[in-house]
Scaffold this motif. Structure first.
Motif, PDB file in Angstrom:
ATOM      1  N   HIS A 135       0.830  -1.207   0.000  1.00 56.67           N
ATOM      2  CA  HIS A 135       0.000   0.000   0.000  1.00 56.67           C
ATOM      3  C   HIS A 135       0.865   1.259   0.000  1.00 56.67           C
ATOM      4  O   HIS A 135       0.469   2.285  -0.583  1.00 56.67           O
ATOM      5  CB  HIS A 135      -0.934   0.001   1.204  1.00 56.67           C
ATOM      6  CG  HIS A 135      -2.036   0.997   1.084  1.00 56.67           C
ATOM      7  ND1 HIS A 135      -2.896   1.039  -0.001  1.00 56.67           N
ATOM      8  CD2 HIS A 135      -2.412   2.036   1.897  1.00 56.67           C
ATOM      9  CE1 HIS A 135      -3.760   2.030   0.143  1.00 56.67           C
ATOM     10  NE2 HIS A 135      -3.483   2.659   1.281  1.00 56.67           N
ATOM     11  N   GLY A 182      -5.440   0.638   5.305  1.00 53.94           N
ATOM     12  CA  GLY A 182      -4.574   1.672   4.772  1.00 53.94           C
ATOM     13  C   GLY A 182      -5.316   2.968   4.532  1.00 53.94           C
ATOM     14  O   GLY A 182      -6.554   3.015   4.530  1.00 53.94           O
ATOM     15  N   TYR A 190      -8.424   1.422  -3.234  1.00 54.91           N
ATOM     16  CA  TYR A 190      -8.089   0.641  -2.046  1.00 54.91           C
ATOM     17  C   TYR A 190      -8.440   1.419  -0.777  1.00 54.91           C
ATOM     18  O   TYR A 190      -8.110   2.583  -0.628  1.00 54.91           O
ATOM     19  CB  TYR A 190      -6.609   0.300  -2.041  1.00 54.91           C
ATOM     20  CG  TYR A 190      -6.285  -1.018  -2.705  1.00 54.91           C
ATOM     21  CD1 TYR A 190      -5.920  -2.141  -1.966  1.00 54.91           C
ATOM     22  CD2 TYR A 190      -6.355  -1.153  -4.089  1.00 54.91           C
ATOM     23  CE1 TYR A 190      -5.624  -3.348  -2.568  1.00 54.91           C
ATOM     24  CE2 TYR A 190      -6.064  -2.357  -4.703  1.00 54.91           C
ATOM     25  CZ  TYR A 190      -5.701  -3.455  -3.942  1.00 54.91           C
ATOM     26  OH  TYR A 190      -5.417  -4.653  -4.558  1.00 54.91           O
TER      27      TYR A 190
END
Length: 205
Positions: A135, A182, A190
């Motif tokens: 990430h 994240g 994401y």
């Protein structure tokens, strides 16, 4: 038959005893003697036969040791699965985590981890370090490349604490008891929360 056998025995004695005393020349025995000796040996009872087994290449060497479960590398974790586990651990303390690329003095914040009962946050960082590194590359591809060497850390008491990879090598804790979330990355989607196709929240809390 008896005279032929006696002749063979005499020739064998001559070859083995008398000739070596005078010469080191190799002796070639007649085919008739070799054939006779072979036929005589084949008539021995099965239990009295002698044989030499040569092993080379196939099963003759020591068996290789199989890797035990302890020696095997840890199973790769899935980002969505660990995010779901993070959300399932609401009510526990969330710890800020990040990475620092070798050669840099600055830490880069990447997200948060939680652990069951707040018991093992260091394990949560180390066991999920691959997800954290991946990430970090999404958030800052120019700073963190796939070939970058880095260290992982957790922000504790207003300072960064480096976390060793060995913290994740524990058999008494399961990855099911930790989670990672994240920072939202709009470019890839994401860790972003959506409503009607729009980002409404960047963190689950």
């Amino acid at each position: 038959m008896a005279s032929s056998l006696n002749l063979c025995i005499a020739m064998l004695a001559y070859a083995l005893i008398i000739l070596p005393a005078f010469s080191y020349t190799a002796v070639t025995l007649p085919k008739t003697f070799l054939k006779s000796a072979h036929e005589k040996g084949s008539m021995l009872p099965h239990g009295r036969r002698q044989s030499t087994v040569l092993m080379a290449g196939f099963g003759g060497g020591p068996k290789s040791k199989k890797k035990t479960k302890k020696d095997a590398p840890p199973t790769p974790l899935k980002a969505k699965q660990q995010w779901d586990r993070y959300e399932g651990l609401k009510g526990t303390t969330k710890h800020t985590v990040g990475v620092r690329v070798d050669g840099s003095e600055d830490w880069m914040k990447v997200g948060f981890v939680r652990s069951k009962g707040d018991a093992f946050p260091e394990y949560a960082v180390s066991r999920q370090r691959a997800l954290i590194a991946s990430h970090a590359r999404r958030l800052s591809p120019l700073t963190v490349s796939p070939k970058s060497s880095m260290e992982w850390g957790m922000f504790v008491d207003d300072e960064w604490q480096s976390i060793s990879k060995n913290e994740g090598n524990r058999d008494d804790i399961s990855e099911k008891d930790v989670g990672f979330e994240g920072y939202c990355d709009p470019n890839t989607g994401y860790y972003c929360h959506y409503k009607d196709g729009k980002i409404v929240s960047q963190l689950s809390g």
